[in-house]
Design an enzyme around this catalytic site. Structure first.
Site, PDB file in Angstrom:
ATOM      1  CD1 TRP A  69       1.551   6.539   5.926  1.00 23.67           C
ATOM      2  CD2 TRP A  69       3.060   7.642   6.723  1.00 23.67           C
ATOM      3  NE1 TRP A  69       2.416   6.992   5.111  1.00 23.67           N
ATOM      4  CE2 TRP A  69       2.975   7.545   5.748  1.00 23.67           C
ATOM      5  CE3 TRP A  69       3.206   8.563   7.905  1.00 23.67           C
ATOM      6  CZ2 TRP A  69       3.556   9.500   4.971  1.00 23.67           C
ATOM      7  CZ3 TRP A  69       4.279   9.752   7.450  1.00 23.67           C
ATOM      8  CH2 TRP A  69       3.891   9.971   5.899  1.00 23.67           C
ATOM      9  CG  ASN A  70      -0.831  11.556   7.821  1.00 22.29           C
ATOM     10  OD1 ASN A  70      -1.295  10.633   8.354  1.00 22.29           O
ATOM     11  ND2 ASN A  70      -1.363  12.850   7.478  1.00 22.29           N
ATOM     12  CB  CYS A  86      -3.852  15.307   3.929  1.00 21.94           C
ATOM     13  SG  CYS A  86      -4.712  15.320   5.306  1.00 21.94           S
ATOM     14  CD  GLU A 123      -8.171  13.764   5.522  1.00 19.77           C
ATOM     15  OE1 GLU A 123      -7.558  14.752   4.757  1.00 19.77           O
ATOM     16  OE2 GLU A 123      -7.745  13.599   6.846  1.00 19.77           O
ATOM     17  CG  LEU A 124      -9.403  10.954  -0.836  1.00 17.97           C
ATOM     18  CD1 LEU A 124      -9.633  11.270  -2.556  1.00 17.97           C
ATOM     19  CD2 LEU A 124      -8.579   9.962  -0.340  1.00 17.97           C
ATOM     20  CE  LYS A 159      -4.470  -1.659   5.315  1.00 18.53           C
ATOM     21  NZ  LYS A 159      -2.899  -1.503   5.896  1.00 18.53           N
ATOM     22  N   PRO A 160      -4.376  -0.792   9.903  1.00 13.77           N
ATOM     23  CG  PRO A 160      -3.216  -1.439  11.124  1.00 13.77           C
ATOM     24  CD  PRO A 160      -4.811  -1.721  10.682  1.00 13.77           C
TER      25      PRO A 160
HETATM   26  P1  ADP Z   1       0.655   7.198   1.312  1.00 14.23           P
HETATM   27  O1  ADP Z   1       1.094   6.868  -0.118  1.00 14.23           O
HETATM   28  O2  ADP Z   1       1.018   7.994   1.740  1.00 14.23           O
HETATM   29  O3  ADP Z   1       1.455   5.379   2.174  1.00 14.23           O
HETATM   30  P2  ADP Z   1      -1.222   5.103   0.488  1.00 14.23           P
HETATM   31  O4  ADP Z   1      -3.012   6.059  -0.081  1.00 14.23           O
HETATM   32  O5  ADP Z   1      -0.871   4.903   0.283  1.00 14.23           O
HETATM   33  O6  ADP Z   1      -0.847   6.220   0.980  1.00 14.23           O
HETATM   34  O7  ADP Z   1      -2.200   4.762   1.719  1.00 14.23           O
HETATM   35  C1  ADP Z   1      -3.295   4.707   3.333  1.00 14.23           C
HETATM   36  C2  ADP Z   1      -3.617   3.567   3.208  1.00 14.23           C
HETATM   37  O8  ADP Z   1      -3.786   2.798   2.649  1.00 14.23           O
HETATM   38  C3  ADP Z   1      -2.415   2.854   3.975  1.00 14.23           C
HETATM   39  O9  ADP Z   1      -3.317   1.910   5.200  1.00 14.23           O
HETATM   40  C4  ADP Z   1      -2.434   1.882   3.195  1.00 14.23           C
HETATM   41  O10 ADP Z   1      -2.069   0.846   3.831  1.00 14.23           O
HETATM   42  C5  ADP Z   1      -3.849   1.808   2.395  1.00 14.23           C
HETATM   43  N1  ADP Z   1      -3.535   0.993   0.963  1.00 14.23           N
HETATM   44  C6  ADP Z   1      -2.816   1.152  -0.136  1.00 14.23           C
HETATM   45  N2  ADP Z   1      -3.095   0.333  -1.213  1.00 14.23           N
HETATM   46  C7  ADP Z   1      -4.120   0.000  -0.670  1.00 14.23           C
HETATM   47  C8  ADP Z   1      -5.127  -1.399  -1.391  1.00 14.23           C
HETATM   48  N3  ADP Z   1      -4.739  -1.138  -2.981  1.00 14.23           N
HETATM   49  N4  ADP Z   1      -6.168  -1.373  -0.825  1.00 14.23           N
HETATM   50  C9  ADP Z   1      -6.645  -0.383   0.016  1.00 14.23           C
HETATM   51  N5  ADP Z   1      -5.727  -0.019   0.272  1.00 14.23           N
HETATM   52  C10 ADP Z   1      -4.513   0.188   0.132  1.00 14.23           C
END
Ligand code: ADP
Length: 482
Positions: free
Chosen positions: A150-151, A286, A252-253, A174-175
């Protein structure tokens, strides 16, 4: 949600009136203002099937034809820039000026890859075999998928979408649940730009749907690649899920960026660079400077200058042009920032500016400067993702490089120095995928963005970004006369 561009008004305006399904919340007011569909795993499967039907023709189109669609998308993004920026501020919170800059940045990926349409797409190699051609060629991967955060609701999509489409792939997105509107806006514009149906699907859902949508994408043998930007925890989970079908994975983590200021630095420039590296997007990036190390001999002067600048930052809703700092994405984010500041304080840090949440509507935390944080503070190891500058002093170059490297992350590091020798030495010593020297901003479409260690796999942007969205075919062809 007032939208001027007719394509966006048609596609998005109705979402403000449905009041069903998944709410989109304005973090500056803490109120829902739009609702998006909750996509089921069955609908993901149908989207994958449709993408698989549409992709072969797109993959056979010429590079120039695909690039032309991107060029038209870039023009539409320009025409609709003000709407796109306002959508970002509404759903994500960042100040409107930053949202406008994000749209320009997002568009730059589309323009950059549109410009690569006429580039070379393989190599002819010096063959060791007589009468034999040895060559390589880039081919589409097929159906591909992306999961975005989302950032940077727009730029994190176009950085993947543009090379994916140029490379001849279908793209399932998947946003993030917090920011689906920017994704839907890009999809509407891409189709208006002439992208054939079936090649770009946006799979929206709430936080609780993410695992099901993600699982439907990662478990499908039809999906050949997953590109993910987000937290390290979720990235590791997705990497494991992709093992079974041996997908191409780009990750990209999280980063944990050190920011080093040496005694030979231009102090004014370093203060200005640090403010950008820290407070862009209210610290929710990040590549945000997380740990600042300042040489002991200039520490007091540097911190005084910094305190004065941080105290002048205005915090409030992003739509009000006087504000430099917007809301954090949600209440959970404020809790995390508060936890980091309290922990650092308990372990000996002094808070010079801010250090408190802002009560009232929306999820705000005051821009904060804390100094002399201890090595075992939580914020030394984990990203804060908020407007908190944490500064520590150092006296030895080798020691500070070791401390900067003492993290499992390896996305970006920054440092300021005016000495050519030091710049060469420290750039080499820092174990990060990217290094900013005398600048707090390294992101550009022409450079390969990406991390090492647990910050990720692969690169985005530049030629390397296209390589990550294509597969290499090596052809060894013998043309011997009978
Ligand atoms: P944040 O904690 O900053 O929201 P996330 O890594 O949780 O970072 O979220 C980044 C993306 O990953 C979002 O689009 C979120 O919906 C998605 N996401 C979170 N959990 C899962 C999962 N178990 N499988 C697939 N996508 C996921």
């Amino acid at each position: 949600m007032q939208l001027e561009h007719p394509v966006l008004a048609r596609a998005l305006q109705p979402l403000a009136h449905t009041e069903t399904e998944v709410p989109v919340v304005d973090p500056a007011r803490g109120e829902a203002f739009a609702w998006v569909p909750r996509v089921t795993p069955e609908e993901v499967a149908a989207a994958i099937a449709e993408a698989a039907r549409a992709q072969p023709a797109w993959g056979r189109a010429t590079w120039a034809e695909r690039a032309a669609v991107l060029a038209r998308l870039a023009r539409l993004m320009s025409d609709a820039a003000e709407d796109l920026a306002r959508l970002i501020t509404l759903e994500e919170g960042k100040p409107l000026a930053e949202a406008r800059a994000e749209i320009a940045y997002a568009r730059s990926f589309v323009e950059y890859y549109a410009g690569m349409g006429g580039t070379e797409i393989g190599h002819v190699l010096a063959s060791p075999f007589p009468d034999t051609e040895v060559r390589t060629e880039l081919e589409p991967l097929g159906v591909t998928a992306a999961i975005t955060p989302w950032n940077f609701p727009s730029a994190m999509i176009t950085r993947k979408l543009a090379p994916a489409l140029l490379g001849g792939n279908a793209f399932l997105l998947k946003p993030a649940e917090a920011t689906p509107l920017s994704a839907l806006a890009l999809s509407a514009l891409a189709h208006e730009a002439g992208l054939p149906r079936g090649l770009f699907h946006v799979l929206t859902g709430g936080r609780n749907d993410a695992a099901a949508i993600g699982g439907a994408l990662t478990s499908s043998p039809v999906v050949k690649k997953l590109s993910f930007t987000g937290s390290t925890t979720v990235g590791k989970l997705l990497l494991a899920q992709c093992a079974d079908t041996v997908k191409r994975v780009t990750l990209e983590l999280g980063g944990n960026a050190p920011f080093l200021v040496f005694d030979d630095a231009d102090l004014d420039a370093a203060v200005a660079g640090l403010l950008v590296a820290k407070f862009r997007n209210t610290g929710q990036s990040c590549v945000a400077a997380q740990r600042v190390y300042v040489h002991a001999s200039i520490f007091d002067r540097f911190v005084d200058a910094l305190a004065e600048r941080v105290a002048r930052l205005e915090t409030g809703p992003g739509l009000d042009p006087k504000n430099h700092i917007g809301p954090l994405i949600d209440a959970r984010a404020v809790d995390k920032v508060e936890g980091h500041v309290e922990d650092a304080r308990e372990k000996g840090a002094r808070v010079l500016v801010g250090g408190t949440r802002i009560e009232g509507r929306g999820s705000f935390y005051a821009p904060t400067l804390l100094v002399d944080f201890s090595k075992d503070a939580r914020l030394a190891a984990e990203e804060t993702f908020g407007p908190v500058l944490a500064v520590r002093r150092f006296s030895d170059e080798a020691e500070v490089i070791a401390e900067a490297n003492a993290t499992r992350a390896g996305l970006v590091a920054y440092f300021y120095s005016e000495s050519a020798r030091r710049i060469a030495r420290v750039s080499r010593g820092l174990e990060f995928g990217m290094v900013g020297v005398n600048t707090g901003l390294v992101s550009t479409a022409v450079a390969p963005f990406g991390g090492i260690k647990e910050s990720g796999l692969g690169r985005e942007g530049a030629r390397e970004g296209l390589y990550d969205w294509t597969r290499l075919k090596y052809v060894c062809a013998r043309y011997q006369e009978p």
